[in-house]
Enzyme design. Structure first.
Site, PDB file in Angstrom:
ATOM      1  CG  ASP A 175       6.139   3.636   0.377  1.00 39.38           C
ATOM      2  OD1 ASP A 175       4.934   3.506   0.044  1.00 39.38           O
ATOM      3  OD2 ASP A 175       6.498   4.267   1.386  1.00 39.38           O
ATOM      4  CE  LYS A 197       2.632   4.866   7.689  1.00 38.35           C
ATOM      5  NZ  LYS A 197       1.265   4.901   8.193  1.00 38.35           N
ATOM      6  CE1 TYR A 224      -2.342   3.301   2.501  1.00 42.49           C
ATOM      7  CE2 TYR A 224      -3.684   2.535   0.681  1.00 42.49           C
ATOM      8  CZ  TYR A 224      -3.414   3.462   1.655  1.00 42.49           C
ATOM      9  OH  TYR A 224      -4.213   4.582   1.788  1.00 42.49           O
TER      10      TYR A 224
HETATM   11  P1  KE4 Z   1      -0.307   8.527   4.294  1.00 39.84           P
HETATM   12  O1  KE4 Z   1      -0.839   9.217   3.073  1.00 39.84           O
HETATM   13  O2  KE4 Z   1      -1.396   7.753   5.031  1.00 39.84           O
HETATM   14  O3  KE4 Z   1       0.478   9.487   5.217  1.00 39.84           O
HETATM   15  O4  KE4 Z   1       0.793   7.480   3.852  1.00 39.84           O
HETATM   16  C1  KE4 Z   1       0.424   6.527   2.880  1.00 39.84           C
HETATM   17  C2  KE4 Z   1       1.357   5.328   2.977  1.00 39.84           C
HETATM   18  C3  KE4 Z   1       2.382   5.205   2.060  1.00 39.84           C
HETATM   19  N1  KE4 Z   1       3.238   4.168   2.110  1.00 39.84           N
HETATM   20  C4  KE4 Z   1       3.143   3.231   3.079  1.00 39.84           C
HETATM   21  C5  KE4 Z   1       4.118   2.091   3.104  1.00 39.84           C
HETATM   22  C6  KE4 Z   1       2.122   3.314   4.050  1.00 39.84           C
HETATM   23  O5  KE4 Z   1       2.030   2.361   5.016  1.00 39.84           O
HETATM   24  C7  KE4 Z   1       1.211   4.381   4.012  1.00 39.84           C
HETATM   25  C8  KE4 Z   1       0.066   4.521   4.995  1.00 39.84           C
HETATM   26  N2  KE4 Z   1      -0.105   3.444   5.918  1.00 39.84           N
HETATM   27  C9  KE4 Z   1      -1.452   3.294   6.442  1.00 39.84           C
HETATM   28  C10 KE4 Z   1      -1.434   2.155   7.466  1.00 39.84           C
HETATM   29  N3  KE4 Z   1      -1.253   0.899   6.881  1.00 39.84           N
HETATM   30  C11 KE4 Z   1      -1.958   4.566   7.053  1.00 39.84           C
HETATM   31  C12 KE4 Z   1      -3.194   4.419   7.897  1.00 39.84           C
HETATM   32  C13 KE4 Z   1      -4.391   5.045   7.236  1.00 39.84           C
HETATM   33  O6  KE4 Z   1      -4.554   4.876   5.989  1.00 39.84           O
HETATM   34  O7  KE4 Z   1      -5.181   5.681   7.976  1.00 39.84           O
END
Ligand code: KE4
Length: 429
Positions: free
Chosen positions: A240, A268, A145
């Site tokens: 990523d 994060k 993701y």
């Molecule tokens: P954000 O746009 O949520 O800050 O980051 C996206 C993203 C990009 N790459 C990786 C590897 C990620 O895990 C994420 C976001 N992770 C999720 C949890 N699995 C965020 C939680 C959510 O979507 O509320």
């Protein structure tokens, strides 16, 4: 008596004004059933809901809170920073300082661009790699993701996997036609994609350790294989590290697996709990981004001084070696404790760990990709999730998410967590 009445009341109100009562689907408790918790506050390793229940927190806001909730150093730095104003639409020294810390930790990054989320980092990176290579196709991996950018929602992990979706409505076919989805750890699948589309592939994008199917590590030389095959076909390698960055040490998974990406995406932890994303890499590539080059990307609150300050305060703490010594120790203690319980209660569990990320697949199968991750018993997880809540442990409400430890988690927290699992296993029929 374990009560969630106030959370239920808040959820009822929230549903009137927020879609699904949440601002991110992963918080909706869809895959574990029941109504989501509403949180009052957090402190260190603990989180408190609006009913006054206290939990040892393993969500950690899905990764940012590696120093725990409301760390005094972060709070103090933010208090001082906000009194000077919170945004200027002009560059501040904080942006330089955080970029310097990121580059110190990621030597393959010559220059950084800060944005407001991991999603924004990846979608900006896709635009950049397509411009740099003048090619359009992107290889991604099933169950990984990368945020909700259209092109990479195909076979996504995290909430997409949790909700049993394969992608998203509203994404035009012609967009996803440029996305090639391959199984994680599948060298042959990658080779076949390059054989078929080699000349059209701009980049391979990957989570170096998958954290959005639960935690799944790359097989021995998978990442170096990706580096070699992308070089051979004049494609770029995008790593990523939004989730893995700073989770193993004051560096990324790229150092652990000895792979040099062209572009690294971060988020994060580098925001210390405030909204920050970043992408960075070789100067020759990054200098294609406006105002130097033709790849346009902008943002009102990009490099926000408060968010930068939270990131600076957090990374400065992480530079203290004892932080990671402690994080590795407590995560290994948790892993060992869970594996002992698996044997004692004869509950099939695959416990996967990368630095201070950990998760459990309730299956006796080896888990190495999306399909094998799906052999986990999500019904069992759902029942365990609620039992653990009753016993004061708060896991992410999905079997397809990583759990996160922080430097604020103590040995006592870990031992209490293991005891809570033991009691929950006893009570689950
Ligand atoms: P954000 O746009 O949520 O800050 O980051 C996206 C993203 C990009 N790459 C990786 C590897 C990620 O895990 C994420 C976001 N992770 C999720 C949890 N699995 C965020 C939680 C959510 O979507 O509320």
């Amino acid at each position: 008596m374990f009560k969630l009445n106030q959370s239920a009341k808040h959820f009822q109100q929230a549903q009137q004004v927020l879609v699904g009562g949440v601002n991110s689907p992963v918080r909706a408790f869809k895959s574990v059933g029941g109504k989501p918790l509403f949180i009052s506050h957090g402190k260190g390793s603990k989180i408190f809901d609006v009913d006054g229940n206290e939990y040892i927190d393993y969500v950690g806001s899905y990764g940012p809170l590696i120093a725990g909730h409301a760390h005094p150093k972060v709070v103090k730095a933010l208090q001082q920073s906000v009194e000077k104003g919170c945004t200027f639409g002009a560059t501040t020294q904080n942006e330089i300082a955080l970029a310097q810390l990121v580059i110190e930790a990621f030597p393959y990054i010559d220059k950084v661009r800060f944005v407001n989320s991991g999603t924004e980092a990846i979608l900006s990176t896709l635009r950049l790699v397509r411009a740099f290579t003048n090619k359009n196709k992107i290889i991604k991996f099933r169950g990984c993701y990368h945020g909700h950018c259209d092109a990479l929602l195909v076979d996504g992990g995290s909430g997409i996997m949790t909700l049993g979706m394969s992608g998203s409505a509203g994404v035009p076919e012609n967009l996803v036609n440029n996305t090639i989805s391959v199984s994680f750890n599948d060298k042959e699948g990658v080779e076949n994609a390059f054989t078929k589309y080699g000349k059209e592939i701009a980049a391979v994008a990957i989570e170096p350790v998958a954290g959005n199917m639960g935690v799944i590590l790359p097989e021995a030389d998978f990442l170096t294989f990706l580096r070699e095959i992308t070089k051979k076909h004049n494609a770029l390698l995008v790593i990523d590290e939004v989730m893995t960055g700073f989770r193993h040490g004051f560096y990324g998974a790229q150092q652990v697996f000895n792979v040099q990406p062209d572009i690294t995406c971060l988020g994060k932890v580098i925001g210390g709990g405030l909204p920050v994303g970043a992408y960075g890499g070789k100067k020759e590539i990054m200098d294609m981004v406006a105002p130097l080059g033709g790849v346009y990307q902008a943002g009102t609150l990009s490099g926000n001084p408060l968010a930068m300050q939270a990131g600076i305060s957090t990374l400065q703490m992480l530079k203290q070696t004892e932080t990671y010594t402690h994080l590795h120790h407590i995560t290994a203690r948790l892993k060992n404790g869970l594996e002992q319980l698996s044997t004692h209660f004869n509950v099939p569990m695959q416990v996967h760990q990368f630095g201070s990320m950990i998760s459990v697949f309730f299956t006796s199968s080896k888990v190495y990709n999306y399909d094998t991750a799906k052999t986990t018993d999500t019904d069992y997880f759902a029942r365990l999730f609620w039992k653990l809540l009753e016993h004061g442990v708060y896991l992410p409400p999905s079997n397809f998410e990583s759990w996160f430890l922080s430097s604020a988690h103590s040995i006592e927290d870990i031992d209490k967590t293991i005891a809570a699992f033991e009691q929950s296993f006893k009570e689950i029929v």
